[in-house]
Motif scaffolding. Sequence first.
Motif, short mmCIF file in Angstrom:
data_model
loop_
_atom_site.label_atom_id
_atom_site.label_comp_id
_atom_site.label_asym_id
_atom_site.label_seq_id
_atom_site.Cartn_x
_atom_site.Cartn_y
_atom_site.Cartn_z
N ILE A 145 48.21 45.17 52.48
CA ILE A 145 47.26 45.36 53.58
C ILE A 145 46.96 44.03 54.26
O ILE A 145 46.92 43.93 55.50
CB ILE A 145 45.96 46.02 53.06
N LEU A 146 46.76 42.97 53.45
CA LEU A 146 46.48 41.66 54.02
C LEU A 146 47.63 41.17 54.89
O LEU A 146 47.42 40.67 56.01
CB LEU A 146 46.20 40.66 52.90
N ALA A 147 48.87 41.35 54.39
CA ALA A 147 50.03 40.93 55.16
C ALA A 147 50.15 41.74 56.45
O ALA A 147 50.47 41.20 57.51
CB ALA A 147 51.29 41.08 54.33
N GLY A 148 49.89 43.04 56.36
CA GLY A 148 49.97 43.88 57.55
C GLY A 148 48.93 43.52 58.59
O GLY A 148 49.22 43.50 59.80
N ASP A 186 53.73 36.43 61.98
CA ASP A 186 54.31 37.77 62.05
C ASP A 186 55.79 37.75 61.66
O ASP A 186 56.26 38.58 60.86
CB ASP A 186 54.14 38.33 63.46
N LYS A 187 56.54 36.78 62.19
CA LYS A 187 57.96 36.70 61.89
C LYS A 187 58.20 36.33 60.43
O LYS A 187 59.10 36.88 59.77
CB LYS A 187 58.62 35.68 62.81
N ALA A 211 52.88 46.78 53.66
CA ALA A 211 52.71 45.77 54.71
C ALA A 211 53.27 46.27 56.04
O ALA A 211 52.63 46.13 57.10
CB ALA A 211 53.40 44.47 54.30
N ARG A 212 54.45 46.87 56.02
CA ARG A 212 55.05 47.35 57.26
C ARG A 212 54.23 48.47 57.89
O ARG A 212 53.98 48.48 59.10
CB ARG A 212 56.47 47.85 57.00
N LEU A 213 53.79 49.43 57.06
CA LEU A 213 53.04 50.55 57.60
C LEU A 213 51.62 50.13 57.99
O LEU A 213 51.04 50.69 58.93
CB LEU A 213 53.00 51.68 56.58
N MET A 236 47.72 49.07 62.25
CA MET A 236 46.82 48.13 62.91
C MET A 236 47.18 47.94 64.38
O MET A 236 46.29 47.89 65.24
CB MET A 236 46.88 46.78 62.19
N LEU A 237 48.46 47.85 64.68
CA LEU A 237 48.88 47.68 66.08
C LEU A 237 48.46 48.88 66.93
O LEU A 237 48.05 48.73 68.09
CB LEU A 237 50.39 47.48 66.16
#
Length: 315
Positions: free
Chosen positions: A114-117, A129-130, A199-201, A206-207
């Motif tokens: 979640i933190l990474a996302g 992000d990259k 992280a991906r989801l 979030m976006l």
Amino acid sequence: MLSYILKRLVSAIPVLLGITVIVFLIMSMIPGDPATAILGSYATPENVEKINRDLGLDKPMVQRYFIWLGNMLQGDFGRSFSLNRPVLDEVLERFNATLVLAGTSFVLCSILGILAGVVSAARQYGFADKAITFTVLIGISVPSFFLGMMMILLFAVNLKWLPVSGMYAIYGGGDLPDLIRHLIMPALALSAVATGVIARLSRSAMLEVLRQDFIRTARAKGVRERKVIMGHALRAAMVSIIPVLGIQAGFVLSGAVYIEIVFQWPGVGRMLVDAILTRDLLLVQGGVVFVAACYVLFNIAVDVAQSLLDPRIKT
């Protein structure tokens, strides 16, 4: 809320019954005679017949299933012939070790994912992000068991920072620091893939939320960006993230099987592999049903948590 919980519990009953049927059929169709595997060199026709009669293997399959199901509903999972102790006692004892490993891995993958996302979405197309996307893709691509073996080779064999296997040291130890040292590598290896998926989801959720009108309104009112991200956007995104956590909990619980083999962790996964090799039918069936029931109950808890964040789900 109570009626919603009861409805979810009732809907779980057919799922659990289906699991018992599938597990029983698979174990019944495994080639070989369990009585012969139990007796080994003492497998005379008379002894085989006696074992089949004692275990109820001479009865029709349907009758054996309902006898086993009826005993389980009364709390009797049978007795393991290879360990000579009740199946439920062995499963509960081993499940404590699995719960430590899977629980730690689930907490790690949830927090880190979640933190990474969130960071990735807040810094969309930026360096963070990259970097996170690149790391996540590597984490998803590398199998957990291979990552575990590489970690053993690096941190245990070459650098000698961490113990190779087990839950506690053979001589001495047995305290919390000793447990943590043994837990670091298997927990990280088990959580790697789930962390990447979460992280991906989380980034996608979030976006999507950050494009909503209420986020633009909060920013227009001069609300600090950190509060916008953590206080408004993340709370709204958690409605989409929580179901992913429930799915990944199942992945972590099932993935514990091969991680326990790699690190010789004394949990349910290792117990099931040993039971399959010895054709201990009742131990395998009881272990799988118990783990499946825990996963179903956890998913119900996830659904309840999601409904608390979004009451529309209950309707």
